[in-house]
Write a protein that holds these residues in place. Sequence first.
Motif, mmCIF file in Angstrom:
data_model
loop_
_atom_site.group_PDB
_atom_site.id
_atom_site.type_symbol
_atom_site.label_atom_id
_atom_site.label_comp_id
_atom_site.label_asym_id
_atom_site.label_seq_id
_atom_site.Cartn_x
_atom_site.Cartn_y
_atom_site.Cartn_z
ATOM 1 N N THR A 1 27.814 13.027 4.967
ATOM 2 C CA THR A 1 28.610 14.016 5.705
ATOM 3 C C THR A 1 27.906 15.356 5.812
ATOM 4 O O THR A 1 28.310 16.204 6.612
ATOM 5 C CB THR A 1 29.980 14.227 5.020
ATOM 6 N N TYR A 2 26.860 15.544 5.007
ATOM 7 C CA TYR A 2 26.130 16.820 5.066
ATOM 8 C C TYR A 2 25.443 16.996 6.415
ATOM 9 O O TYR A 2 25.076 18.103 6.793
ATOM 10 C CB TYR A 2 25.099 16.891 3.937
ATOM 11 N N VAL A 3 25.289 15.905 7.136
ATOM 12 C CA VAL A 3 24.712 15.972 8.483
ATOM 13 C C VAL A 3 25.558 16.884 9.369
ATOM 14 O O VAL A 3 25.022 17.615 10.219
ATOM 15 C CB VAL A 3 24.622 14.562 9.106
ATOM 16 N N LEU A 4 26.868 16.877 9.160
ATOM 17 C CA LEU A 4 27.750 17.738 9.947
ATOM 18 C C LEU A 4 27.443 19.209 9.697
ATOM 19 O O LEU A 4 27.472 20.032 10.616
ATOM 20 C CB LEU A 4 29.213 17.440 9.607
ATOM 21 N N VAL A 5 27.143 19.532 8.446
ATOM 22 C CA VAL A 5 26.778 20.907 8.106
ATOM 23 C C VAL A 5 25.467 21.289 8.780
ATOM 24 O O VAL A 5 25.333 22.385 9.335
ATOM 25 C CB VAL A 5 26.665 21.088 6.580
ATOM 26 N N LEU A 6 24.502 20.383 8.739
ATOM 27 C CA LEU A 6 23.204 20.656 9.348
ATOM 28 C C LEU A 6 23.328 20.852 10.852
ATOM 29 O O LEU A 6 22.672 21.723 11.435
ATOM 30 C CB LEU A 6 22.242 19.507 9.051
ATOM 31 N N ILE A 7 24.183 20.057 11.484
ATOM 32 C CA ILE A 7 24.401 20.221 12.927
ATOM 33 C C ILE A 7 24.959 21.609 13.209
ATOM 34 O O ILE A 7 24.534 22.299 14.139
ATOM 35 C CB ILE A 7 25.361 19.137 13.456
ATOM 36 N N GLY A 8 25.926 22.039 12.390
ATOM 37 C CA GLY A 8 26.501 23.369 12.555
ATOM 38 C C GLY A 8 25.474 24.468 12.380
ATOM 39 O O GLY A 8 25.462 25.449 13.133
ATOM 40 N N VAL A 9 24.602 24.304 11.398
ATOM 41 C CA VAL A 9 23.554 25.297 11.150
ATOM 42 C C VAL A 9 22.598 25.387 12.338
ATOM 43 O O VAL A 9 22.226 26.481 12.776
ATOM 44 C CB VAL A 9 22.768 24.949 9.865
ATOM 45 N N VAL A 10 22.210 24.236 12.860
ATOM 46 C CA VAL A 10 21.297 24.209 14.011
ATOM 47 C C VAL A 10 21.930 24.878 15.228
ATOM 48 O O VAL A 10 21.296 25.662 15.933
ATOM 49 C CB VAL A 10 20.884 22.752 14.344
ATOM 50 N N ILE A 11 23.209 24.570 15.477
ATOM 51 C CA ILE A 11 23.917 25.171 16.612
ATOM 52 C C ILE A 11 23.930 26.688 16.477
ATOM 53 O O ILE A 11 23.669 27.420 17.439
ATOM 54 C CB ILE A 11 25.359 24.621 16.703
#
Length: 234
Positions: free
Chosen positions: A10-20
Amino acid sequence: MYYPMYFDPTYVLVLIGVVICMIASAKMNSTFNKYSRVRSHSGMTGREAAETILRRAGIYDVRIERISGNLTDHYDPRGKVLRLSDATYGQTSVAAVGVAAHECGHAIQHQVGYAPLQIRGALVPVANFGSTIAWPLILLGLFFNSQMSQVLLNLGILAFSLAVLFQIVTLPVEFNASRRAIKILGESNLLYPDELSGTKKVLTAAALTYVAGAASAILQLLRILILTGGRRDD
């Protein structure tokens, strides 16, 4: 499905948010830097433009102050203070005038009682508290295995949801302030039509940072719901 030890998918969701957020921030900085090198035909500084706009709107009880930093501009409705950053206050660029006008848009929202601004103001203390207390509550809820854990998890999710709600309510506030700014700058002839095009790009890029922030917060909430879903269903 097998995942490597200690890997949280689920940490992928955090990484997506950071990239955005990084992309939006980079876009904002590059756009502002570009138009901060374009001097407005009027030669007005950000402070002078703000003073002119506030007077035209019949607002005489808002102070204009300089604040250190870059793009730290904001309007404080509690103290009725419009604070302009070093990159805006004394600068004569199209970007500086546009940002100053945007902050004046918030002052005008405050004057006319713009509902989303009032709602956002009311949410500030609960959103700040919620973002601070949410994860401690959730971690405690995941640690214990009792009825109390369900209560802690639900309270943590509620607390974080308030912070997400604040981000969502912020969107119409920011977009409306930018629309007011563009309209005022055009009607008052503080910027020529060709300069307004650059200002729109600056304010659009700024608005996208708020969209990115809201998207990141929603992704984090989704992650929390996934992490706690099994425990709450037990």
